[in-house]
Design an enzyme around this catalytic site. Sequence first.
Site, PDB file in Angstrom:
ATOM      1  N   HIS A  33       0.843  -1.203   0.000  1.00  6.53           N
ATOM      2  CA  HIS A  33       0.000   0.000   0.000  1.00  6.53           C
ATOM      3  C   HIS A  33       0.882   1.259   0.000  1.00  6.53           C
ATOM      4  O   HIS A  33       0.657   2.192  -0.770  1.00  6.53           O
ATOM      5  CB  HIS A  33      -0.913  -0.044   1.239  1.00  6.53           C
ATOM      6  CG  HIS A  33      -1.789   1.149   1.424  1.00  6.53           C
ATOM      7  ND1 HIS A  33      -3.158   1.104   1.253  1.00  6.53           N
ATOM      8  CD2 HIS A  33      -1.503   2.429   1.775  1.00  6.53           C
ATOM      9  CE1 HIS A  33      -3.666   2.321   1.489  1.00  6.53           C
ATOM     10  NE2 HIS A  33      -2.687   3.135   1.823  1.00  6.53           N
ATOM     11  N   HIS A  75       1.863   4.264  -2.952  1.00  9.89           N
ATOM     12  CA  HIS A  75       1.861   5.723  -2.769  1.00  9.89           C
ATOM     13  C   HIS A  75       3.096   6.356  -3.402  1.00  9.89           C
ATOM     14  O   HIS A  75       3.023   7.429  -3.996  1.00  9.89           O
ATOM     15  CB  HIS A  75       1.898   6.094  -1.272  1.00  9.89           C
ATOM     16  CG  HIS A  75       0.552   6.187  -0.630  1.00  9.89           C
ATOM     17  ND1 HIS A  75      -0.436   7.055  -1.067  1.00  9.89           N
ATOM     18  CD2 HIS A  75       0.026   5.524   0.430  1.00  9.89           C
ATOM     19  CE1 HIS A  75      -1.504   6.925  -0.292  1.00  9.89           C
ATOM     20  NE2 HIS A  75      -1.250   6.001   0.619  1.00  9.89           N
TER      21      HIS A  75
END
Length: 200
Positions: free
Chosen positions: A157, A161
Amino acid sequence: LNHSASPDMILEVTKYGNPVLRQKGTPVDKITGEIKQLIADMFETMYATKGIGLAAQQVGRALQLTVLDLRGVTDRPSTLELAGQPADVEQFMPLVLINPQLKPLNEPVAGPEGCLSLPEIYGDVVRPESVEVKALDAKGKPIEFRCGGLLARAVQHEIDHLNGILFIDRMDRKSKNEIREELDLLQAETKATLASAAKK
């Protein structure tokens, strides 16, 4: 002369709709005093917002830098291997990953995710259950590990980003449609806030 480091600051977490979240991070080529301070501030910000991971883009900086700390998460297990040996996840925290690279190790599984840049928005995302990670740590030394469970999901995750990818991009259409209204609202709010800040 006073050389004491500035106190760690809680930075503002960038919200969905802010263009920096879509920027691919620049590699960090040197661990400067500024980078060290940014890492300290990112941890401070992450703890203040009760997050388990925070990427530089989430504090307005497009860099290949993310911090994680999964200590205290009991409801979703993680696994960790260092040099082929099982290792204690808690002992490995807090974790700084600079210029990280990922290699998926097995089949994708679905799991719930949320994000500090998309408050109150949650959905299931399919990701490899375990991954191999190569990165530099806070001192610029190479680290390498394999992880599974929540740690693998959190690392993926956060590394997304760093490449300008948000977890909503990885949702299936049905899940994304369910949160479409909230997303549009959040984006509009963020754009309005950015516009009024630009006028000042």
